[in-house]
Design a protein around this motif. Structure first.
Motif, PDB file in Angstrom:
ATOM      1  N   ALA A   1      41.428  48.127  31.542  1.00  0.00           N
ATOM      2  CA  ALA A   1      41.877  47.250  30.454  1.00  0.00           C
ATOM      3  C   ALA A   1      40.869  46.119  30.259  1.00  0.00           C
ATOM      4  O   ALA A   1      40.346  45.572  31.240  1.00  0.00           O
ATOM      5  N   PRO A   2      40.575  45.734  29.016  1.00  0.00           N
ATOM      6  CA  PRO A   2      39.573  44.684  28.757  1.00  0.00           C
ATOM      7  C   PRO A   2      39.868  43.375  29.478  1.00  0.00           C
ATOM      8  O   PRO A   2      38.955  42.723  30.002  1.00  0.00           O
ATOM      9  N   GLU A   3      41.146  42.955  29.518  1.00  0.00           N
ATOM     10  CA  GLU A   3      41.471  41.682  30.181  1.00  0.00           C
ATOM     11  C   GLU A   3      41.251  41.756  31.685  1.00  0.00           C
ATOM     12  O   GLU A   3      40.882  40.759  32.329  1.00  0.00           O
ATOM     13  N   VAL A   4      41.443  42.970  32.275  1.00  0.00           N
ATOM     14  CA  VAL A   4      41.183  43.152  33.704  1.00  0.00           C
ATOM     15  C   VAL A   4      39.681  43.069  33.973  1.00  0.00           C
ATOM     16  O   VAL A   4      39.235  42.435  34.941  1.00  0.00           O
ATOM     17  N   ALA A   5      38.891  43.689  33.101  1.00  0.00           N
ATOM     18  CA  ALA A   5      37.431  43.634  33.240  1.00  0.00           C
ATOM     19  C   ALA A   5      36.933  42.197  33.153  1.00  0.00           C
ATOM     20  O   ALA A   5      36.024  41.787  33.893  1.00  0.00           O
ATOM     21  N   ASP A   6      37.546  41.410  32.267  1.00  0.00           N
ATOM     22  CA  ASP A   6      37.134  39.989  32.126  1.00  0.00           C
ATOM     23  C   ASP A   6      37.452  39.202  33.400  1.00  0.00           C
ATOM     24  O   ASP A   6      36.678  38.321  33.800  1.00  0.00           O
ATOM     25  N   ARG A   7      38.573  39.493  34.032  1.00  0.00           N
ATOM     26  CA  ARG A   7      38.920  38.796  35.281  1.00  0.00           C
ATOM     27  C   ARG A   7      37.921  39.147  36.382  1.00  0.00           C
ATOM     28  O   ARG A   7      37.510  38.275  37.161  1.00  0.00           O
ATOM     29  N   ILE A   8      37.528  40.411  36.430  1.00  0.00           N
ATOM     30  CA  ILE A   8      36.511  40.820  37.408  1.00  0.00           C
ATOM     31  C   ILE A   8      35.213  40.073  37.149  1.00  0.00           C
ATOM     32  O   ILE A   8      34.543  39.602  38.074  1.00  0.00           O
ATOM     33  N   GLY A   9      34.851  39.945  35.860  1.00  0.00           N
ATOM     34  CA  GLY A   9      33.621  39.243  35.496  1.00  0.00           C
ATOM     35  C   GLY A   9      33.591  37.806  35.977  1.00  0.00           C
ATOM     36  O   GLY A   9      32.534  37.280  36.353  1.00  0.00           O
TER      37      GLY A   9
END
Length: 543
Positions: A298-306
């Protein structure tokens, strides 16, 4: 020949010609067996004919079973035997396979110096040597390298065993420990490995390359062996004088904790880890796209990882991660942070902490890592100011793999391990480029003395002299001619950088002396024949 085949059909009508011929010859749509005429069958090479006729002497059941398994072998033998004779020599290109290279004598000198320095460091830290086969059973290598498993070179079946060329030296070491029930070992291993990837020669990336590994196996107190591995990395990179470098450090448990608090399913941990491992080659934007578009994140999960993986620093970052309300609640991440804090304490005592950076983007995509991971990169690779840096990526890497040995042990007994690997080929590319820039001349031999004569018919005396030098452990050469010219011998010494020249002629033989010439200064002195070895050894020790 056709009559022979029809006779077989008459004797065993239920099997027919299809049992004997490869599929391309055994089917003829809309026609009878009579369409298999002599010209068509004649397309087969004599070896194929011999294989087919051999089937005529067998019972029908055996014929079909054997031919079913040998169709591909007959076709391959036929193609191989027919292709080679028709290849035109004008089209034949002599070259090394893609991703490989020859090493010239000059290159071998540089390579051996690098390897000697690396191995001497390993020995200084108490490691013993080990070697393993260049290929392993395929099953030993599968499921150890994550997405990189596709880069393994598989070998053709050679007698019932499925084999693959080794991908690294770590998995064979773990197999050795499990097979021999070794619980403690500190070893080094220098050997070639093979990876079926796209080579980038200018960056020191090859399909066949040499690795230098150092590993510590056994149950010990936390982070002491890990700190020594990082100390060894620093010693080697400093000793090779490659320029300023930085060693990135992370922990797979911290990464797993980050994935967990960000909401990534555990089944996707390895896949996402492989994507993050590409951050040294790709931008965060591209890595994020891969995780979302190709791996279903999910895009929001990827942003948190970033937010996490773009952080890097020293021991202060470790303390900062302890204050993270979510991460500090994850048991795996907490264990990793505690070990990293202890690691930095030991690295400070070793005097190398300033070379270490806690980098949350470091992932090391190999599946077998379980704890601390690290990777060394050069910050400046050019030999002179103003030169364009040579980008070769990481030059050393490693980490902890506590579960790998247990994967080979029938009872699953684990042997904790930690180690490092030096990227010799990439280091060699840097050193080679620098030597070209400065025009440094390289001696390709270690010859110390050249035995010469200015006159004819002195081969026997030269042979006696060189044997005496060899027996004394002195590196010596002579020219393989009965009556070489003195000027040719002098030029050879100068071109090869040989420091000393021993000259014998009629006058020297009569007086019982030998002329000892310094090639660089061209000075000559006469010494007694019986003092030759002692004088040469004295000169060499002073140089």
């Amino acid at each position: 020949m056709v009559l022979g085949l029809r006779l077989h059909s008459a004797l065993y009508p239920s099997w027919g010609l299809a049992c004997l011929l490869p599929r391309s010859f055994a089917s003829c749509p809309g026609k009878s067996d009579s369409c298999l005429t002599m010209p068509q069958l004649g397309l087969l090479h004599r070896r194929a004919w011999a294989s087919l006729l051999g089937q005529l002497r067998r019972p029908p059941g055996a014929v079909c079973i054997r031919v079913v398994h040998s169709h591909s072998q007959v076709a391959e033998a036929t193609l191989t035997s027919q292709l080679k004779p028709h290849q035109e020599k004008s089209n034949f290109i002599i070259k090394t396979p893609k991703g490989t290279r020859d090493l010239s004598p000059q290159q071998m000198v540089v390579r051996e110096k690098i390897l000697d320095m690396v191995v001497s460091c390993f020995k200084r830290h108490g490691a013993k040597g080990l070697d393993t086969p260049a290929f392993e059973l395929k099953e030993m290598l599968t499921e150890k390298y994550g997405e990189d498993s596709m880069l393994i070179y598989d070998l053709k079946d050679q007698g019932g065993e499925l084999l693959s060329l080794r991908y690294d030296l770590t998995v064979p070491f773990a197999r050795y420990l499990a097979m021999n029930k070794v619980k403690k070992m500190k070893r080094y291993h220098v050997g070639k490995v093979w990876r079926r990837e796209s080579p980038t020669i200018v960056q020191g990336r090859y399909r066949e390359f040499c690795q230098c590994d150092f590993d510590i196996a056994g149950q010990f107190d936390p982070m002491i062996p890990d700190a020594e591995c990082l100390k060894i990395m620093c010693e080697i990179l400093s000793g090779l004088q490659l320029g300023d470098f930085l060693i990135k450090v992370n922990d797979r448990r911290i990464l797993d904790g980050i994935f967990a608090v960000c909401g990534i399913p555990e089944s996707k941990f390895h896949a996402i880890c492989s994507s993050i491992d590409k951050l040294d080659k790709m931008s965060w934007k591209d890595v994020r796209h891969e995780m979302v578009a190709k791996k279903g994140l999910a895009p929001e999960v990827a942003d948190r990882i970033g937010d996490y993986v773009q952080c890097h620093g020293g021991v202060s970052l470790v303390e900062q991660m302890f204050q993270d309300s979510e991460l500090s609640q994850n048991q795996h991440a907490l264990e990793g942070l505690r070990d990293l804090k202890l690691l930095f304490e030991y690295l400070t005592l070793f005097g190398v902490a300033e070379k270490i950076s806690f980098d949350l983007s470091l992932a090391r995509g190999l599946d077998y890592y379980t704890g601390v991971i690290y990777e060394a990169v050069l910050l400046q690779t050019s030999a002179r100011a103003g030169e364009e840096p040579l980008n070769v990526g990481s030059v050393a890497a490693g980490g902890r793999y506590d579960g790998l040995v247990g994967m080979f042990d029938p009872k699953g007994h684990k042997v904790p391990c930690v180690g490092l690997s030096i990227g010799v080929e990439r280091i060699f590319s840097i050193v080679e480029q620098r030597m070209k820039n400065v025009g440094e001349k390289i001696r390709t031999t270690e010859t110390e003395v050249f035995v010469a004569t200015p006159q004819k018919n002195f081969l026997q005396e030269r042979l006696k002299l060189i044997a005496e030098l060899w027996d004394a452990g002195i590196k010596a050469e002579l020219m393989y001619k009965n009556n070489p010219k003195l000027l040719t011998q002098l030029r050879y010494c100068e071109n090869m950088g040989i420091p000393l020249m021993v000259i014998i002629g009629e006058q020297e033989l009569k007086e019982g002396v030998i002329k000892l010439r310094s090639v660089a200064s061209r000075e000559e002195v006469a010494i007694k024949r019986e003092n030759l070895v002692a004088e040469v050894q004295k000169r060499l020790s002073e140089s």
